[in-house]
Enzyme design. Structure first.
Site, PDB file in Angstrom:
ATOM      1  N   HIS A  35      -9.651   1.359   4.562  1.00 35.78           N
ATOM      2  CA  HIS A  35      -8.397   1.554   5.299  1.00 35.78           C
ATOM      3  C   HIS A  35      -8.657   2.500   6.466  1.00 35.78           C
ATOM      4  O   HIS A  35      -9.454   3.442   6.340  1.00 35.78           O
ATOM      5  CB  HIS A  35      -7.312   2.118   4.368  1.00 35.78           C
ATOM      6  CG  HIS A  35      -5.961   2.111   5.006  1.00 35.78           C
ATOM      7  ND1 HIS A  35      -5.574   3.079   5.904  1.00 35.78           N
ATOM      8  CD2 HIS A  35      -4.930   1.235   4.913  1.00 35.78           C
ATOM      9  CE1 HIS A  35      -4.342   2.784   6.330  1.00 35.78           C
ATOM     10  NE2 HIS A  35      -3.933   1.675   5.736  1.00 35.78           N
ATOM     11  N   GLY A  86       2.723  -1.090   4.249  1.00 34.84           N
ATOM     12  CA  GLY A  86       2.814   0.331   3.930  1.00 34.84           C
ATOM     13  C   GLY A  86       4.250   0.741   3.660  1.00 34.84           C
ATOM     14  O   GLY A  86       4.802   0.504   2.585  1.00 34.84           O
ATOM     15  N   GLY A  87       4.889   1.352   4.664  1.00 31.82           N
ATOM     16  CA  GLY A  87       6.224   1.909   4.508  1.00 31.82           C
ATOM     17  C   GLY A  87       7.226   0.988   3.828  1.00 31.82           C
ATOM     18  O   GLY A  87       7.961   1.408   2.922  1.00 31.82           O
ATOM     19  N   SER A 141       3.206  -1.948  10.379  1.00 30.67           N
ATOM     20  CA  SER A 141       4.641  -2.011  10.646  1.00 30.67           C
ATOM     21  C   SER A 141       5.253  -3.388  10.367  1.00 30.67           C
ATOM     22  O   SER A 141       6.131  -3.837  11.106  1.00 30.67           O
ATOM     23  CB  SER A 141       4.944  -1.557  12.082  1.00 30.67           C
ATOM     24  OG  SER A 141       4.554  -0.200  12.248  1.00 30.67           O
ATOM     25  N   ASN A 179       0.875  -1.171   0.000  1.00 35.03           N
ATOM     26  CA  ASN A 179       0.000   0.000   0.000  1.00 35.03           C
ATOM     27  C   ASN A 179       0.912   1.220   0.000  1.00 35.03           C
ATOM     28  O   ASN A 179       1.459   1.581   1.030  1.00 35.03           O
ATOM     29  CB  ASN A 179      -0.892  -0.035   1.250  1.00 35.03           C
ATOM     30  CG  ASN A 179      -1.669   1.257   1.436  1.00 35.03           C
ATOM     31  OD1 ASN A 179      -1.787   2.068   0.506  1.00 35.03           O
ATOM     32  ND2 ASN A 179      -2.210   1.461   2.631  1.00 35.03           N
ATOM     33  N   TRP A 180       1.070   1.818  -1.175  1.00 31.61           N
ATOM     34  CA  TRP A 180       2.021   2.937  -1.284  1.00 31.61           C
ATOM     35  C   TRP A 180       1.525   4.189  -0.575  1.00 31.61           C
ATOM     36  O   TRP A 180       2.290   5.123  -0.368  1.00 31.61           O
ATOM     37  CB  TRP A 180       2.269   3.264  -2.764  1.00 31.61           C
ATOM     38  CG  TRP A 180       3.095   2.267  -3.503  1.00 31.61           C
ATOM     39  CD1 TRP A 180       3.541   1.052  -3.050  1.00 31.61           C
ATOM     40  CD2 TRP A 180       3.582   2.400  -4.844  1.00 31.61           C
ATOM     41  NE1 TRP A 180       4.271   0.430  -4.027  1.00 31.61           N
ATOM     42  CE2 TRP A 180       4.319   1.229  -5.137  1.00 31.61           C
ATOM     43  CE3 TRP A 180       3.468   3.388  -5.832  1.00 31.61           C
ATOM     44  CZ2 TRP A 180       4.934   1.040  -6.377  1.00 31.61           C
ATOM     45  CZ3 TRP A 180       4.078   3.186  -7.053  1.00 31.61           C
ATOM     46  CH2 TRP A 180       4.810   2.024  -7.323  1.00 31.61           C
ATOM     47  N   LYS A 181       0.248   4.239  -0.261  1.00 34.72           N
ATOM     48  CA  LYS A 181      -0.361   5.452   0.316  1.00 34.72           C
ATOM     49  C   LYS A 181      -0.066   6.642  -0.606  1.00 34.72           C
ATOM     50  O   LYS A 181       0.051   6.459  -1.808  1.00 34.72           O
ATOM     51  CB  LYS A 181       0.127   5.684   1.747  1.00 34.72           C
ATOM     52  CG  LYS A 181      -0.027   4.427   2.604  1.00 34.72           C
ATOM     53  CD  LYS A 181       0.086   4.694   4.072  1.00 34.72           C
ATOM     54  CE  LYS A 181      -0.039   3.371   4.831  1.00 34.72           C
ATOM     55  NZ  LYS A 181      -0.231   3.551   6.255  1.00 34.72           N
ATOM     56  N   GLU A 222      -7.082   4.900   7.590  1.00 28.07           N
ATOM     57  CA  GLU A 222      -6.863   6.327   7.283  1.00 28.07           C
ATOM     58  C   GLU A 222      -8.084   6.910   6.560  1.00 28.07           C
ATOM     59  O   GLU A 222      -8.460   8.061   6.787  1.00 28.07           O
ATOM     60  CB  GLU A 222      -5.566   6.482   6.462  1.00 28.07           C
ATOM     61  CG  GLU A 222      -4.344   6.263   7.348  1.00 28.07           C
ATOM     62  CD  GLU A 222      -3.103   5.731   6.646  1.00 28.07           C
ATOM     63  OE1 GLU A 222      -3.034   5.770   5.401  1.00 28.07           O
ATOM     64  OE2 GLU A 222      -2.191   5.250   7.361  1.00 28.07           O
ATOM     65  N   GLY A 265       2.290   2.440  10.708  1.00 29.10           N
ATOM     66  CA  GLY A 265       3.257   3.516  10.538  1.00 29.10           C
ATOM     67  C   GLY A 265       3.924   3.937  11.831  1.00 29.10           C
ATOM     68  O   GLY A 265       4.584   4.972  11.896  1.00 29.10           O
ATOM     69  N   GLU A 301      -5.677  -4.662  10.467  1.00 28.15           N
ATOM     70  CA  GLU A 301      -4.643  -3.651  10.691  1.00 28.15           C
ATOM     71  C   GLU A 301      -4.956  -2.878  11.968  1.00 28.15           C
ATOM     72  O   GLU A 301      -5.769  -1.941  11.948  1.00 28.15           O
ATOM     73  CB  GLU A 301      -4.597  -2.671   9.514  1.00 28.15           C
ATOM     74  CG  GLU A 301      -4.252  -3.322   8.191  1.00 28.15           C
ATOM     75  CD  GLU A 301      -3.651  -2.306   7.211  1.00 28.15           C
ATOM     76  OE1 GLU A 301      -2.549  -2.559   6.723  1.00 28.15           O
ATOM     77  OE2 GLU A 301      -4.278  -1.257   6.972  1.00 28.15           O
TER      78      GLU A 301
HETATM   79  P1  PGA Z   1       2.681   0.402   7.596  1.00 28.27           P
HETATM   80  O1  PGA Z   1       1.218   0.622   6.938  1.00 28.27           O
HETATM   81  O2  PGA Z   1       3.209  -0.911   7.078  1.00 28.27           O
HETATM   82  O3  PGA Z   1       3.487   1.578   7.134  1.00 28.27           O
HETATM   83  O4  PGA Z   1       2.473   0.358   9.073  1.00 28.27           O
HETATM   84  C1  PGA Z   1       0.331  -0.453   6.736  1.00 28.27           C
HETATM   85  C2  PGA Z   1      -0.960   0.060   6.140  1.00 28.27           C
HETATM   86  O5  PGA Z   1      -1.415   1.145   6.538  1.00 28.27           O
HETATM   87  O6  PGA Z   1      -1.549  -0.586   5.263  1.00 28.27           O
END
Ligand code: PGA
Length: 248
Positions: free
Chosen positions: A92, A231-232, A210, A8-10, A94, A170, A164
């Protein structure tokens, strides 16, 4: 086949860096387990061009529940299908926290995605407050049940689920494999109850929050953790590929 790792590149990337990242994923050749990247809308064409005929699938990070019309700024399922997306992330945390995606809207998005031939990656998860109050199961059950009630049991069974915990996204703070496994087993149990045991066994349930090359194998080693939503670490080809390798 339950294993899957999705990046997930966000809201990260740009033409030049994406080109290098997508090229490295493509060059990895035969993937040890199915993988995909969910990129920002403007880069879907780039992802498609770079990954077509490769073992890496691509998708989007959100979609409108509406088919078309006066919805400035929104992107429909048909538009994602135009770019041959296989997956779309829905609900998600967010989107839920910052952009008002209610359980009802998330269910409508799942329904729309499936009707358009896309595979929703349905995200559920509790906040730190909710975990500390001991209501983790109640929260993820409510999020899952809304999709079952409003989109139907068949729709829920057709989703990839991503657990999640919001406090792990993050933050560098990961759920322990045991904490994650407990919630995954709970989710699979609810799917069995509502959609049938066979479909629960077949459902892919990803862990996100994470995930790094260092902790991926322990997480993915749990009985009900079928891979990850990353994500990251999905922004660094070497890390993402190491996580994919840990999901075998
Ligand atoms: P993260 O994000 O791996 O940076 O914690 C995961 C996500 O939000 O899908």
């Amino acid at each position: 086949m339950r294993k899957l790792v999705v990046g997930n590149w966000k809201m990260h990337g740009g033409l030049a860096v994406n080109g290098a990242l997508l090229g490295a994923l493509r060059a990895a050749g035969h993937a040890p387990c199915p993988m995909a990247v969910c990129v920002p809308f403007p880069y879907l064409a780039q992802a498609r061009a770079a990954l077509e005929d490769s073992t890496v699938a691509w998708g989007a990070q959100d979609v409108s529940e509406h088919a078309s019309g006066a919805y400035t700024g929104e992107v429909s399922v048909a538009m994602l299908a135009d770019f041959a997306c296989r997956y779309v992330i829905v609900g998600h945390s967010e989107r839920r926290a910052l952009f008002g995606d209610s359980d009802e809207r998330v269910a409508a998005k799942v329904k729309a995605a499936l009707a358009g031939g896309l595979k929703p990656i349905l995200c559920v998860g509790e906040t730190l407050d909710e975990r500390e109050q001991g209501v983790t199961e109640a929260v993820v059950e409510r999020q899952l049940a809304a999709v079952c009630r409003l989109a139907g049991a068949d729709a829920l069974a057709a989703c990839v689920i991503a657990y999640e915990p919001v406090w792990a996204i993050g933050t560098g703070r990961t759920a322990t494999p045991e904490q994650a496994q407990a919630v995954h087993a709970f989710l699979r149990g609810r799917i069995a109850q509502w959609c049938g045991a066979d479909r629960a066994v077949a459902t892919t349930i990803l862990y996100g929050g994470s995930v790094k090359p260092q902790n991926a194998a322990d997480l993915f080693g749990q009985a009900d953790i079928d891979g990850g939503l990353i994500g990251g670490a999905s922004l660094v080809a070497e890390d993402f590929l190491a996580i994919v390798a840990a999901a075998v």
